[in-house]
Design an enzyme around this catalytic site. Structure first.
Site, PDB file in Angstrom:
ATOM      1  CG  ASN A 135      -0.265   0.008   2.542  1.00  0.00           C
ATOM      2  OD1 ASN A 135       0.942   0.234   2.640  1.00  0.00           O
ATOM      3  ND2 ASN A 135      -1.021  -0.259   3.600  1.00  0.00           N
ATOM      4  CE  LYS A 158       4.570   3.079   8.791  1.00  0.00           C
ATOM      5  NZ  LYS A 158       4.872   4.331   9.515  1.00  0.00           N
ATOM      6  CB  ALA A 216       2.512  -6.479   4.322  1.00  0.00           C
ATOM      7  CG  ASN A 221      -1.293  -3.084   9.359  1.00  0.00           C
ATOM      8  OD1 ASN A 221      -1.704  -2.477   8.382  1.00  0.00           O
ATOM      9  ND2 ASN A 221      -0.126  -3.719   9.345  1.00  0.00           N
ATOM     10  CE1 TYR A 225       6.573  -6.026  14.511  1.00  0.00           C
ATOM     11  CE2 TYR A 225       8.393  -6.201  16.069  1.00  0.00           C
ATOM     12  CZ  TYR A 225       7.874  -6.389  14.806  1.00  0.00           C
ATOM     13  OH  TYR A 225       8.655  -6.954  13.818  1.00  0.00           O
ATOM     14  CE  LYS A 273       5.865  -8.968  12.230  1.00  0.00           C
ATOM     15  NZ  LYS A 273       5.790  -9.226  10.787  1.00  0.00           N
ATOM     16  CG  ASN A 297      18.066  -5.254  16.170  1.00  0.00           C
ATOM     17  OD1 ASN A 297      17.530  -6.109  16.874  1.00  0.00           O
ATOM     18  ND2 ASN A 297      17.993  -3.969  16.443  1.00  0.00           N
TER      19      ASN A 297
END
Length: 324
Positions: A33, A36, A74, A92, A141, A145, A170
């Site tokens: 979309n 980001k 995404a 989302n 977050y 997941k 990371n």
């Protein structure tokens, strides 16, 4: 055609994965979309604009292409934002994944590599963290997941899906020769923030120096984005050849504190960095270091580019060209 759906393919990680899959003979189809991601980073395969919340658009996408599998990237991924607005993250990340899985089942697409995170583990009980470690996220977050991982796992049992869930540590670095790298807005990752502070002569904020670590700053495991892309390709090929259901860590197996990152940044750039300690962010564990034995054994994968100075050097080359 070997069409592979890459959700979030216009993003930092997604663009690198698209290149690696294209080079391997697949046709990556980016579905994004662009909230980001960046249109300019979609260089390998078609771009299909859309959102995972739009079931009608998703159906049209699956009708247009005969996908042999999905790389599901995404998601929203800002820890601090997830703590302030968990509703946004569950809607989302979890609902979007649910809609995607529904279409996979409907169109009989059996293979998915899921972009997960080390945040599913929460504060480590032991180090390095392997896949048998308990999963107790300390922020929304990470919980979104983990919830999606459970959703995929349960669907795999009921609907014969094959999956590999890659738990990222990371991610940094770039493929500056192909003009793709980190370009988040706003930027929240430590290495590009440090490089931006050096180039723009701004103060780099250290979020907390009261962690239970050797120098008081949090310690993280950094993996080069090109190594991460290779892990996705090997995972996808594993699904196509044998069909497995696995959770796998992808990191470099070493940890670096924020102060150590700062010293490496100064060494690579040969410049000074102004710093200031500010309040630590909610939801950040003290230490996260991966055990990557499972990835080595199951995928035949090992990091080739994840030396911290190489990561920073590649990031610096990218940043100077992108921001100039």
């Amino acid at each position: 055609m070997n069409y592979v759906l890459i959700t979030g393919g216009a993003g930092y990680i997604g663009s690198h994965i698209c290149k690696i899959f294209f080079d391997a003979g697949f046709v990556p189809v980016t579905f994004d979309n662009l909230s980001k991601g960046n249109k300019w980073s979609v260089k390998w395969g078609p771009l299909e604009l859309g959102d995972l919340s739009d079931e009608v658009r998703l159906k049209c996408l699956f009708e247009k292409y005969s996908f042999i599998g999905v790389i599901h990237l995404a998601a929203l991924s800002n820890v601090e934002q997830s703590c302030a607005n968990p509703n946004l993250y569950y809607k989302n990340n979890v609902l979007g994944s649910f809609n995607l899985l529904q279409k996979m089942i409907e169109f009989k697409v059996k293979n998915i590599v899921f972009s997960s995170t080390a945040a599913v583990y929460g504060n480590p009980v032991y180090l390095p963290i392997d896949e048998k470690h308990s999963t107790q996220p300390v922020n929304p977050y990470g919980d979104t997941k983990l919830t999606t991982e459970k959703l995929i796992y349960n669907y795999s049992k009921a609907y014969e899906l094959n999956f590999i869930s890659l738990r990222y540590f990371n991610v940094s670095g770039s493929d500056f020769l192909n003009k793709i790298g980190e370009a988040h807005n706003p930027e929240t990752h430590v290495i590009p923030l440090a490089l931006a502070s050096i180039k723009e002569n701004n103060v780099f904020k250290i979020y907390g120096d009261d962690y239970n670590t050797k120098d008081g700053t949090c310690i993280r495991d950094f993996i080069h984005v090109k190594d991460l892309g290779d892990a996705h390709l090997l995972s996808f090929k594993k699904l196509l050849s044998s069909g497995v259901n696995k959770f796998i860590n992808v990191g470099c197996g070493k940890g670096f504190s924020i102060y150590e990152i700062i010293e490496s940044v100064k060494e690579v750039t040969n410049m000074q960095l102004l710093t200031s300690v500010v309040k630590r962010r909610a939801g950040d564990p003290d230490v996260l270091i991966s055990n990557i034995d499972k990835a080595k054994k199951l995928l035949g994968w090992k990091p080739k580019y994840s030396d911290i100075n190489l990561i920073i050097s590649d990031s610096w080359k990218w940043y100077k060209s992108y921001s100039s």
